[in-house]
Design an enzyme around this catalytic site. Sequence first.
Site, short mmCIF file in Angstrom:
data_model
loop_
_atom_site.label_atom_id
_atom_site.label_comp_id
_atom_site.label_asym_id
_atom_site.label_seq_id
_atom_site.Cartn_x
_atom_site.Cartn_y
_atom_site.Cartn_z
N SER A 31 -20.25 37.62 22.95
CA SER A 31 -19.74 38.43 24.05
C SER A 31 -18.38 39.01 23.64
O SER A 31 -17.59 38.33 23.03
CB SER A 31 -19.54 37.58 25.30
OG SER A 31 -20.72 36.90 25.60
N HIS A 62 -28.62 41.07 27.07
CA HIS A 62 -28.50 40.67 25.67
C HIS A 62 -29.48 41.48 24.83
O HIS A 62 -30.67 41.17 24.76
CB HIS A 62 -28.78 39.17 25.49
CG HIS A 62 -27.61 38.29 25.80
ND1 HIS A 62 -27.32 37.14 25.10
CD2 HIS A 62 -26.65 38.40 26.73
CE1 HIS A 62 -26.22 36.58 25.60
NE2 HIS A 62 -25.81 37.32 26.59
N HIS A 84 -30.24 31.59 22.39
CA HIS A 84 -29.52 30.34 22.64
C HIS A 84 -30.52 29.21 22.87
O HIS A 84 -31.62 29.42 23.37
CB HIS A 84 -28.64 30.49 23.87
CG HIS A 84 -27.55 31.52 23.72
ND1 HIS A 84 -27.78 32.86 23.94
CD2 HIS A 84 -26.25 31.40 23.36
CE1 HIS A 84 -26.66 33.52 23.72
NE2 HIS A 84 -25.72 32.67 23.36
N TYR A 86 -30.42 27.09 25.17
CA TYR A 86 -30.73 26.92 26.60
C TYR A 86 -31.87 27.82 27.07
O TYR A 86 -32.40 27.64 28.16
CB TYR A 86 -29.48 27.14 27.48
CG TYR A 86 -28.86 28.51 27.41
CD1 TYR A 86 -29.47 29.62 27.97
CD2 TYR A 86 -27.64 28.71 26.78
CE1 TYR A 86 -28.90 30.88 27.90
CE2 TYR A 86 -27.05 29.95 26.71
CZ TYR A 86 -27.68 31.03 27.27
OH TYR A 86 -27.11 32.27 27.19
N GLU A 87 -32.25 28.79 26.25
CA GLU A 87 -33.37 29.65 26.64
C GLU A 87 -34.71 28.93 26.45
O GLU A 87 -35.75 29.44 26.87
CB GLU A 87 -33.33 30.94 25.84
CG GLU A 87 -32.11 31.78 26.22
CD GLU A 87 -31.98 33.04 25.40
OE1 GLU A 87 -32.74 33.98 25.65
OE2 GLU A 87 -31.13 33.08 24.50
N ALA A 114 -18.07 33.78 22.83
CA ALA A 114 -17.16 33.60 23.96
C ALA A 114 -17.11 32.11 24.23
O ALA A 114 -18.13 31.43 24.11
CB ALA A 114 -17.70 34.33 25.17
N MET A 212 -21.81 27.64 24.02
CA MET A 212 -23.24 27.31 24.01
C MET A 212 -23.96 27.85 22.76
O MET A 212 -25.16 28.09 22.78
CB MET A 212 -23.90 27.88 25.28
CG MET A 212 -23.24 27.45 26.58
SD MET A 212 -23.96 28.28 27.99
CE MET A 212 -22.76 27.90 29.28
N SER A 213 -23.19 28.08 21.70
CA SER A 213 -23.81 28.67 20.50
C SER A 213 -23.06 28.22 19.26
O SER A 213 -22.30 27.25 19.28
CB SER A 213 -23.76 30.20 20.61
OG SER A 213 -22.42 30.65 20.56
N ASN A 236 -12.18 32.09 29.38
CA ASN A 236 -11.85 31.38 30.62
C ASN A 236 -11.32 30.00 30.25
O ASN A 236 -11.56 29.51 29.15
CB ASN A 236 -13.11 31.21 31.49
CG ASN A 236 -14.21 30.47 30.74
OD1 ASN A 236 -14.86 31.01 29.84
ND2 ASN A 236 -14.40 29.20 31.07
N HIS A 248 -20.26 33.74 35.10
CA HIS A 248 -20.66 34.49 33.90
C HIS A 248 -20.06 35.90 33.88
O HIS A 248 -19.66 36.41 32.83
CB HIS A 248 -22.19 34.56 33.85
CG HIS A 248 -22.74 35.28 32.65
ND1 HIS A 248 -22.43 34.91 31.35
CD2 HIS A 248 -23.56 36.35 32.55
CE1 HIS A 248 -23.05 35.73 30.51
NE2 HIS A 248 -23.74 36.61 31.21
N1 HPA Z 1 -18.31 26.67 28.79
C1 HPA Z 1 -19.37 26.89 28.00
N2 HPA Z 1 -19.63 28.06 27.46
C2 HPA Z 1 -18.80 29.08 27.71
C3 HPA Z 1 -17.66 28.92 28.52
C4 HPA Z 1 -17.42 27.64 29.10
O1 HPA Z 1 -16.43 27.42 29.84
N3 HPA Z 1 -17.05 30.14 28.57
C5 HPA Z 1 -17.78 30.97 27.80
N4 HPA Z 1 -18.85 30.35 27.28
#
Ligand code: HPA
Length: 273
Positions: A31, A62, A84, A86-87, A114, A212-213, A236, A248
């Site tokens: 991202s 995506h 990912h 999680y998919e 990200a 998550m990657s 964040n 998100h």
């Molecule tokens: N946690 C997990 N994955 C993320 C986050 C987070 O706070 N921000 C961006 N991807």
Amino acid sequence: MNQVYDKLMKCAEIVKAKSNFEPETALVLGSGLGEYAKNMDVKSEIPYSEIDGFPVSTVAGHDGRFLFGYVNGVPTVLMKGRVHFYEGYDMTDVVLPTRIMGLLGAKKLILTNAAGGVNTSFKPGDLMMITDHISTFVKSPLIGKNIDELGVRFPDMSHVYDPELCDKIRAAADKLGTKIREGVYVQCTGPNYETPAEIKMLRNLGADAVGMSTVCEAMAAAHMGMKVCAVSCITNMAAGILDKPLDHKEVQEAADLVKDKFEKLITEVISTI
Ligand code: HPA
């Protein structure tokens, strides 16, 4: 017969039949770098959907394709969109695109993502070079019969993020006057964000950023001898640090705000590594 290797070779053959481009460097866009292709002299593209058996992202927005071309003259393959864990894909599918880029000849891999800031001195909008990772919370992509053609059964993970490439990232940031943080990235499965208690635990374990990657891709690439480096965009503060829920959309907006400095850094890195 090793099914994972079989599928990998079949997909690699399809890609090679569609493009004879020989990349030196591979770049995975997270991202914030979704528009990076505009910095590249694109010679050809292959949508993942045209590669039979290839994992295709299920996340809205995506885009999924390989782009082949030159960044400041450097032959580069770029992954616009990744899948990912999680998919619901197996880890071996999640890392299949990374392995293909290695099989196409890319010796160096730059991963971007990200991430949430776990280190409380970080701020949204910071860039963080990954110096090491914690993979303990996700399945290793190397589980299963070892693919001896790619690498050894028990690969060393002491220097997943190549120290020389890390030095080049530091130099690139310095040249551009871009402040770059450094730290340990931990991959969690997602798709849910973490709880405040989990973030506290991750901080106690030594993590600076969470996402998550990336870790699984870095491990697969290191296994096959690619030189890896990675940069996170801290979009964040991770759960529980600020008194507000994670969202998100905010992650994407924060990534958009820093995309110029992120793109410039990546171009400088590709040009110098
Ligand atoms: N946690 C997990 N994955 C993320 C986050 C987070 O706070 N921000 C961006 N991807």
